[in-house]
Design an enzyme around this catalytic site. Structure first.
Site, mmCIF file in Angstrom:
data_model
loop_
_atom_site.group_PDB
_atom_site.id
_atom_site.type_symbol
_atom_site.label_atom_id
_atom_site.label_comp_id
_atom_site.label_asym_id
_atom_site.label_seq_id
_atom_site.Cartn_x
_atom_site.Cartn_y
_atom_site.Cartn_z
ATOM 1 N N TYR A 1 -5.864 16.984 -4.882
ATOM 2 C CA TYR A 1 -5.416 16.402 -6.103
ATOM 3 C C TYR A 1 -4.536 17.054 -7.115
ATOM 4 C CZ TYR A 1 -5.798 13.288 -10.363
ATOM 5 O OH TYR A 1 -5.459 12.341 -11.345
ATOM 6 N N ASP B 1 0.950 -1.239 0.067
ATOM 7 C CA ASP B 1 -0.136 -0.028 0.129
ATOM 8 C C ASP B 1 0.876 1.273 -0.118
ATOM 9 O OD1 ASP B 1 -1.580 2.262 0.725
ATOM 10 O OD2 ASP B 1 -2.971 0.913 2.100
ATOM 11 N N LYS C 1 -0.354 16.533 -7.885
ATOM 12 C CA LYS C 1 0.359 16.279 -9.240
ATOM 13 C C LYS C 1 0.944 17.164 -9.592
ATOM 14 C CE LYS C 1 -2.128 12.243 -9.894
ATOM 15 N NZ LYS C 1 -1.367 11.165 -10.191
ATOM 16 N N ASN D 1 2.273 4.677 -11.737
ATOM 17 C CA ASN D 1 1.045 5.071 -12.332
ATOM 18 C C ASN D 1 -0.164 5.042 -11.147
ATOM 19 O OD1 ASN D 1 -1.439 4.473 -14.209
ATOM 20 N ND2 ASN D 1 -1.493 2.814 -12.718
HETATM 21 N N1 LIG Z 1 -8.700 8.356 -15.179
HETATM 22 C C1 LIG Z 1 -8.620 9.641 -15.411
HETATM 23 O O1 LIG Z 1 -9.444 10.513 -15.674
HETATM 24 C C2 LIG Z 1 -7.275 10.119 -14.891
HETATM 25 C C3 LIG Z 1 -6.768 11.663 -15.285
HETATM 26 C C4 LIG Z 1 -5.728 11.950 -15.031
HETATM 27 C C5 LIG Z 1 -4.420 11.125 -14.462
HETATM 28 N N2 LIG Z 1 -5.153 9.929 -13.926
HETATM 29 C C6 LIG Z 1 -3.858 9.267 -13.237
HETATM 30 O O2 LIG Z 1 -3.955 7.991 -13.717
HETATM 31 C C7 LIG Z 1 -3.173 7.120 -12.784
HETATM 32 C C8 LIG Z 1 -4.041 6.068 -12.789
HETATM 33 O O3 LIG Z 1 -5.518 6.142 -12.696
HETATM 34 P P1 LIG Z 1 -6.898 5.214 -13.302
HETATM 35 O O4 LIG Z 1 -7.679 6.033 -13.869
HETATM 36 O O5 LIG Z 1 -6.413 4.210 -13.663
HETATM 37 O O6 LIG Z 1 -7.396 4.983 -11.407
HETATM 38 P P2 LIG Z 1 -8.018 3.744 -11.103
HETATM 39 O O7 LIG Z 1 -8.783 3.107 -12.082
HETATM 40 O O8 LIG Z 1 -8.729 4.411 -9.803
HETATM 41 O O9 LIG Z 1 -6.811 2.805 -10.623
HETATM 42 C C9 LIG Z 1 -5.828 3.414 -9.644
HETATM 43 C C10 LIG Z 1 -4.908 2.417 -9.268
HETATM 44 O O10 LIG Z 1 -4.062 2.820 -8.259
HETATM 45 C C11 LIG Z 1 -3.763 2.001 -7.262
HETATM 46 N N3 LIG Z 1 -3.830 2.606 -6.049
HETATM 47 C C12 LIG Z 1 -4.654 3.562 -5.209
HETATM 48 N N4 LIG Z 1 -4.359 4.119 -4.370
HETATM 49 C C13 LIG Z 1 -3.223 3.125 -3.877
HETATM 50 C C14 LIG Z 1 -2.332 2.855 -2.737
HETATM 51 N N5 LIG Z 1 -2.640 3.491 -1.383
HETATM 52 N N6 LIG Z 1 -1.494 1.920 -2.800
HETATM 53 C C15 LIG Z 1 -1.033 1.486 -3.812
HETATM 54 N N7 LIG Z 1 -2.044 1.357 -4.872
HETATM 55 C C16 LIG Z 1 -2.888 2.295 -5.097
HETATM 56 C C17 LIG Z 1 -5.183 1.149 -7.201
HETATM 57 O O11 LIG Z 1 -5.079 -0.007 -6.641
HETATM 58 P P3 LIG Z 1 -6.358 -0.701 -5.976
HETATM 59 O O12 LIG Z 1 -6.976 -1.466 -6.873
HETATM 60 O O13 LIG Z 1 -5.798 -1.643 -4.833
HETATM 61 O O14 LIG Z 1 -7.342 0.428 -5.072
HETATM 62 C C18 LIG Z 1 -5.204 0.851 -8.919
HETATM 63 O O15 LIG Z 1 -4.431 0.334 -9.116
HETATM 64 C C19 LIG Z 1 -3.331 7.979 -11.467
HETATM 65 O O16 LIG Z 1 -2.249 8.442 -10.925
HETATM 66 C C20 LIG Z 1 -4.323 8.941 -11.844
HETATM 67 O O17 LIG Z 1 -4.252 10.160 -11.008
HETATM 68 C C21 LIG Z 1 -6.200 9.234 -14.457
#
Ligand SMILES: NC(=O)c1ccc[n+]([C@@H]2O[C@H](COP(=O)([O-])OP(=O)(O)OC[C@H]3O[C@@H](n4cnc5c(N)ncnc54)[C@H](OP(=O)(O)O)[C@@H]3O)[C@@H](O)[C@H]2O)c1
Length: 247
Positions: free
Chosen positions: A157, A65, A161, A92
Site C-alpha cells: 500500500y 474494475d 501511494k 479516488n
Molecule cells: N480511509 C482511510 O483511512 C484512507 C487513508 C488514506 C488514504 N485513503 C485513500 O482514499 C481513497 C478512498 O478510500 P476510502 O477510505 O473511501 O475506501 P473505501 O471506503 O474502501 O472505498 C474504496 C473505493 O474504491 C473502489 N475500488 C476499490 N478497488 C477497485 C477496483 N479494482 N476498481 C474500481 N474501484 C475500486 C471501491 O469500489 P467498490 O465499492 O466496488 O469496492 C470504493 O468505491 C483510496 O485511494 C484510499 O487509499 C483512505
C-alpha cells in the site's frame, strides 16, 4: 450561483467512502458528475438519481474494475469521446493491503499496484489529453500519509501511494505550462470501510499519535478536494497536502 455550476467532475470510486462524500459535495456546489465505479448496484443508482434531483445536476455513470486494464481502457475511451470537457479528475478509488515485507508476494504487490498506481496512470494519461485540448483542468490523486511515512506492514500500500505521489509531481511539471494543475491529498485515518481495515488496537495507536486525537471524517477530505479544484487554489500545483489531524 456556485463556483462549480456547469463544470464536469470525473470521480472514481464514487459509490462509497471518501468518493461518495466528494461526489455529494461537488453536486451540492453545482457540478455535473461523471462517476467511474466498479460496483453496479440499485442502491448506488437510486442514490445518484436522488443527488441529480436534489442538486439539479447531471450524472453520467460508467463502470470498470480498475484492475482490468482492457475494460478500463475501453471505458476511458467512451468517457473522453462522450464528454468533450472534463474540468476536474478525482482519482479516488484505491485498495488497502497490509502484510509484512517478507510476507508480501510480488504477485500481491503487482495486484495492489494495478489498482493504486497503473490504473491511475492510465486514467491520467487519457484524461489529461482531453484537458490539453481545452488548455485547462485540475487533477487530484488520493494518496495517503502511508505514502509519505514509512509504516511497517504496509509495503504494498505505502509504496503504491508513494509512486502515485511521484507521478503527481512529475505530471504537474509536464502540464503546468498548459494551465493544468495536478495535486495529491494524503489523508490520515478516515472513518470509512478502508479506515476500518486496521484493527481497533492499530487504530487506537494511530489516534494516540494524532495531534487532534481523533480519526477524520469523509467531509474533511472532500472539502480539501473542493478547495484544490477551485480557483482559490489556482497557484497550487505539484503538492501533496496532508489532511491527517496532525501526525
Ligand atoms: N480511509 C482511510 O483511512 C484512507 C487513508 C488514506 C488514504 N485513503 C485513500 O482514499 C481513497 C478512498 O478510500 P476510502 O477510505 O473511501 O475506501 P473505501 O471506503 O474502501 O472505498 C474504496 C473505493 O474504491 C473502489 N475500488 C476499490 N478497488 C477497485 C477496483 N479494482 N476498481 C474500481 N474501484 C475500486 C471501491 O469500489 P467498490 O465499492 O466496488 O469496492 C470504493 O468505491 C483510496 O485511494 C484510499 O487509499 C483512505
Amino acid at each position: 450561483m456556485h463556483e462549480f455550476d456547469g463544470k464536469w467532475v470525473l470521480i472514481t470510486g464514487a459509490n462509497r467512502g471518501i468518493g461518495k462524500g466528494i461526489a455529494e459535495l461537488f453536486a451540492r456546489e453545482g457540478a455535473n458528475l461523471i462517476t467511474l465505479c466498479r460496483s453496479h448496484s440499485s442502491e448506488t443508482d437510486s442514490y445518484l438519481s436522488s443527488l441529480e434531483q436534489r442538486c439539479g445536476i447531471q450524472i453520467k455513470r460508467y463502470y470498470a474494475d480498475l484492475s482490468d486494464h482492457d475494460v478500463l481502457n475501453a471505458t476511458l475511451k467512451s468517457i473522453v469521446s462522450e464528454n468533450k470537457v472534463i474540468d476536474v479528475l478525482v482519482n479516488n478509488a484505491g485498495i488497502a493491503f497490509g502484510a509484512s515485507f517478507l510476507m508480501t508476494s510480488v504477485k500481491k504487490l503487482k495486484e495492489v499496484f494495478e489498482v493504486n498506481y497503473f490504473s491511475q496512470i492510465m486514467i491520467m494519461q487519457m484524461i489529461v489529453k482531453s484537458m490539453l485540448k481545452n488548455r485547462s483542468g485540475v487533477i487530484l490523486n488520493m494518496a495517503s500519509v502511508g505514502g509519505i511515512e514509512t509504516n511497517p506492514g504496509y509495503l504494498a500500500y505505502g509504496s503504491s501511494k508513494a509512486a502515485l505521489i511521484y507521478a503527481t509531481k512529475c505530471l504537474s511539471k509536464e502540464v503546468g505550462i498548459y494551465g493544468i494543475r495536478v495535486n495529491a491529498i494524503a489523508p490520515g485515518l478516515i472513518e470509512t470501510q478502508m479506515g476500518n481495515y486496521k484493527s481497533e488496537d492499530e487504530k487506537d495507536k494511530v489516534v494516540q499519535r494524532t495531534s487532534l486525537r481523533r480519526t477524520g471524517e469523509v467531509d474533511d477530505i472532500a472539502q480539501m478536494v473542493l478547495y484544490l479544484s477551485s480557483d482559490k487554489a489556482k497557484y497550487i500545483t505539484g503538492q501533496v497536502i496532508r489532511v491527517d489531524g496532525g501526525r
